[in-house]
Scaffold this motif. Structure first.
Motif, short mmCIF file in Angstrom:
data_model
loop_
_atom_site.label_atom_id
_atom_site.label_comp_id
_atom_site.label_asym_id
_atom_site.label_seq_id
_atom_site.Cartn_x
_atom_site.Cartn_y
_atom_site.Cartn_z
N TYR A 15 0.83 -1.21 0.00
CA TYR A 15 0.00 0.00 0.00
C TYR A 15 0.87 1.26 0.00
O TYR A 15 0.61 2.21 -0.75
CB TYR A 15 -0.91 -0.04 1.23
CG TYR A 15 -1.83 1.15 1.35
CD1 TYR A 15 -2.80 1.41 0.39
CD2 TYR A 15 -1.73 2.03 2.44
CE1 TYR A 15 -3.65 2.50 0.51
CE2 TYR A 15 -2.58 3.12 2.56
CZ TYR A 15 -3.53 3.35 1.59
OH TYR A 15 -4.37 4.44 1.70
N ASN A 16 1.91 1.25 0.82
CA ASN A 16 2.78 2.44 0.90
C ASN A 16 3.58 2.64 -0.37
O ASN A 16 3.77 3.77 -0.82
CB ASN A 16 3.69 2.35 2.12
CG ASN A 16 2.96 2.74 3.37
OD1 ASN A 16 2.76 3.91 3.64
ND2 ASN A 16 2.50 1.76 4.13
N LEU A 19 1.31 4.10 -2.83
CA LEU A 19 1.09 5.52 -2.50
C LEU A 19 2.22 6.40 -3.01
O LEU A 19 1.98 7.52 -3.47
CB LEU A 19 1.00 5.67 -0.98
CG LEU A 19 -0.38 5.72 -0.35
CD1 LEU A 19 -0.25 5.82 1.17
CD2 LEU A 19 -1.21 6.88 -0.85
N GLN A 20 3.45 5.88 -2.93
CA GLN A 20 4.60 6.68 -3.42
C GLN A 20 4.48 6.88 -4.94
O GLN A 20 4.92 7.89 -5.46
CB GLN A 20 5.95 6.01 -3.11
CG GLN A 20 6.09 5.40 -1.75
CD GLN A 20 5.92 6.37 -0.60
OE1 GLN A 20 5.53 7.53 -0.77
NE2 GLN A 20 6.18 5.89 0.61
N HIS A 100 -1.90 12.17 -0.09
CA HIS A 100 -0.97 11.20 0.50
C HIS A 100 -1.08 11.30 2.02
O HIS A 100 -0.65 12.29 2.61
CB HIS A 100 0.45 11.54 0.02
CG HIS A 100 1.44 10.46 0.27
ND1 HIS A 100 1.57 9.83 1.48
CD2 HIS A 100 2.35 9.88 -0.55
CE1 HIS A 100 2.53 8.92 1.41
NE2 HIS A 100 3.02 8.93 0.19
N GLY A 102 0.53 9.94 4.33
CA GLY A 102 1.80 9.86 5.07
C GLY A 102 2.54 11.19 5.12
O GLY A 102 3.62 11.28 5.69
N PHE A 115 6.76 15.94 -5.85
CA PHE A 115 6.22 14.73 -6.50
C PHE A 115 5.81 15.00 -7.94
O PHE A 115 5.86 14.10 -8.78
CB PHE A 115 5.04 14.18 -5.71
CG PHE A 115 5.44 13.12 -4.71
CD1 PHE A 115 5.98 11.91 -5.13
CD2 PHE A 115 5.29 13.33 -3.34
CE1 PHE A 115 6.35 10.94 -4.22
CE2 PHE A 115 5.67 12.36 -2.43
CZ PHE A 115 6.20 11.16 -2.87
N LEU A 134 12.64 6.50 -0.71
CA LEU A 134 11.41 6.41 0.09
C LEU A 134 11.27 5.09 0.81
O LEU A 134 10.76 5.02 1.91
CB LEU A 134 10.18 6.66 -0.79
CG LEU A 134 10.05 8.11 -1.30
CD1 LEU A 134 9.20 8.18 -2.52
CD2 LEU A 134 9.48 8.98 -0.21
N GLU A 135 11.70 4.03 0.16
CA GLU A 135 11.62 2.71 0.80
C GLU A 135 12.92 2.38 1.55
O GLU A 135 13.03 1.32 2.16
CB GLU A 135 11.34 1.63 -0.26
CG GLU A 135 9.99 1.75 -0.93
CD GLU A 135 8.82 1.45 -0.01
OE1 GLU A 135 8.85 0.43 0.67
OE2 GLU A 135 7.88 2.27 0.04
N LEU B 8 11.49 14.22 1.29
CA LEU B 8 10.97 12.86 1.09
C LEU B 8 11.17 11.99 2.33
O LEU B 8 10.40 11.06 2.57
CB LEU B 8 11.67 12.18 -0.11
CG LEU B 8 11.39 12.75 -1.51
CD1 LEU B 8 12.21 12.02 -2.54
CD2 LEU B 8 9.91 12.63 -1.87
N ILE B 11 8.21 11.55 4.95
CA ILE B 11 6.98 10.80 4.66
C ILE B 11 6.85 9.59 5.59
O ILE B 11 7.80 8.81 5.74
CB ILE B 11 6.96 10.35 3.18
CG1 ILE B 11 6.95 11.59 2.27
CG2 ILE B 11 5.73 9.48 2.88
CD1 ILE B 11 7.04 11.28 0.80
N LYS B 12 5.69 9.49 6.20
CA LYS B 12 5.46 8.38 7.16
C LYS B 12 4.77 7.21 6.47
O LYS B 12 4.05 7.39 5.50
CB LYS B 12 4.55 8.87 8.30
CG LYS B 12 5.05 10.09 9.05
CD LYS B 12 5.52 9.68 10.42
CE LYS B 12 6.00 10.86 11.26
NZ LYS B 12 6.94 11.78 10.69
N GLN B 13 5.01 6.03 7.03
CA GLN B 13 4.33 4.82 6.54
C GLN B 13 2.92 4.81 7.13
O GLN B 13 2.73 5.14 8.31
CB GLN B 13 5.08 3.57 7.01
CG GLN B 13 6.47 3.43 6.39
CD GLN B 13 6.43 2.68 5.08
OE1 GLN B 13 5.94 1.58 5.00
NE2 GLN B 13 6.99 3.28 4.04
N VAL B 14 1.94 4.46 6.33
CA VAL B 14 0.55 4.44 6.83
C VAL B 14 -0.06 3.04 6.65
O VAL B 14 0.45 2.23 5.87
CB VAL B 14 -0.33 5.48 6.10
CG1 VAL B 14 0.03 6.89 6.53
CG2 VAL B 14 -0.21 5.34 4.60
N ALA B 16 -3.14 0.50 5.53
CA ALA B 16 -4.23 0.45 4.54
C ALA B 16 -5.56 0.30 5.26
O ALA B 16 -5.59 -0.02 6.46
CB ALA B 16 -4.00 -0.73 3.62
#
Lengths: 174, 86
Positions: A15-16, A19-20, A100, A102, A115, A134-135, B8, B11-14, B16
């Protein structure tokens, strides 16, 4: 591994990541659905040659890119039809809706603009940037996920940064 | 790392939506019910190939018979049609 366990373990990751790519909760949920339907279909044929996380990352990246390409196609088609029929509603609905969850409110404006530039990058540069920045994946992991050499990933990231810097500078009118 | 990429990192993890799994299960069920079983697909394909082969065989046989008829007419110097004023 059972499907439900896989979902519990990797749904947040998928999901994240989605989202990115799309920066929109509705689209990210749709991509997540596509990913897990695909995982369910090919779970039996999954060979343990690669790690399950790498496999899921690959599916999620492909589904996200497919989703973006399909949306862009729809936008182009809606634009062409809007030239002949005076109905701009469809085109408006397909417009990018930045949502977003997050991102903190005070950062929203800055990140929305950033973005916009990231979204304009070629797909492989965007993927390398998302995975790396981001990851928080190492270049080795990015290379494994993208099925590339570490050097190729390094070069993709370098090009992504250069392109982004150019785009940001030109938008700021420097 | 370039400064312009720094935001960047914030940005936080959310999580679902909790209903997402139910929706996925519904979609899987729908796709399973829509899917044609492999056995049926294979039997349909085999049937199609058999029908195609029979058609081809019949057509070839037909051509062969026509050629034989023409050869016989030629050998007996018969007129191939009934038009007397040719």
């Amino acid at each position: 591994m059972k499907f439900e366990e896989i979902y519990k373990q990797f749904s947040k990751l998928v999901y994240n990541l989605a989202l990115q790519y799309v920066q929109n909760t509705e689209d990210a949920e749709e991509i997540t659905q596509d990913v897990f339907v695909s995982v369910h279909q090919s779970l039996q044929s999954f060979q343990q040659n690669s790690e399950i996380q790498t496999w899921i990352y690959r599916i999620a990246i492909n589904k996200s890119l497919d989703f973006i390409k399909a949306k862009n196609r729809k936008k182009r088609f809606a634009f062409i039809t809007s030239l002949f029929h005076d109905d701009g509603n469809e085109l408006k609905n397909l417009g990018h809706n930045f949502n977003h969850p997050g991102i903190l409110l005070e950062q929203k404006e800055a990140l929305e603009s950033l973005f916009q530039h990231v979204n304009a990058l070629p797909y492989n540069q965007k993927t390398a940037l998302i995975l790396s920045k981001l990851e928080q994946k190492s270049q080795k992991e990015v290379a494994e996920i993208m099925k590339l050499s570490i050097k190729a990933v390094e070069s993709l990231l370098q090009r992504a940064k250069t392109n982004l810097a150019k785009k940001i500078n030109s938008s700021e009118g420097k | 790392m370039k400064d312009f990429l720094k935001p960047l990192e914030s940005i936080k993890q959310v999580e679902a939506s909790p209903f997402l799994f139910i929706r996925i299960q519904q979609r899987i069920q729908k796709e399973l019910s829509n899917r044609v079983p492999m056995r049926t697909a294979y039997s349909m394909a085999t049937l199609f190939v058999i029908l195609l082969s029979i058609n081809a065989f019949v057509l070839m046989q037909n051509n062969k018979t026509k050629m034989e008829e023409t050869n016989i007419a030629e050998s007996f110097q018969l007129m191939p049609d009934n038009n007397l004023y040719k």
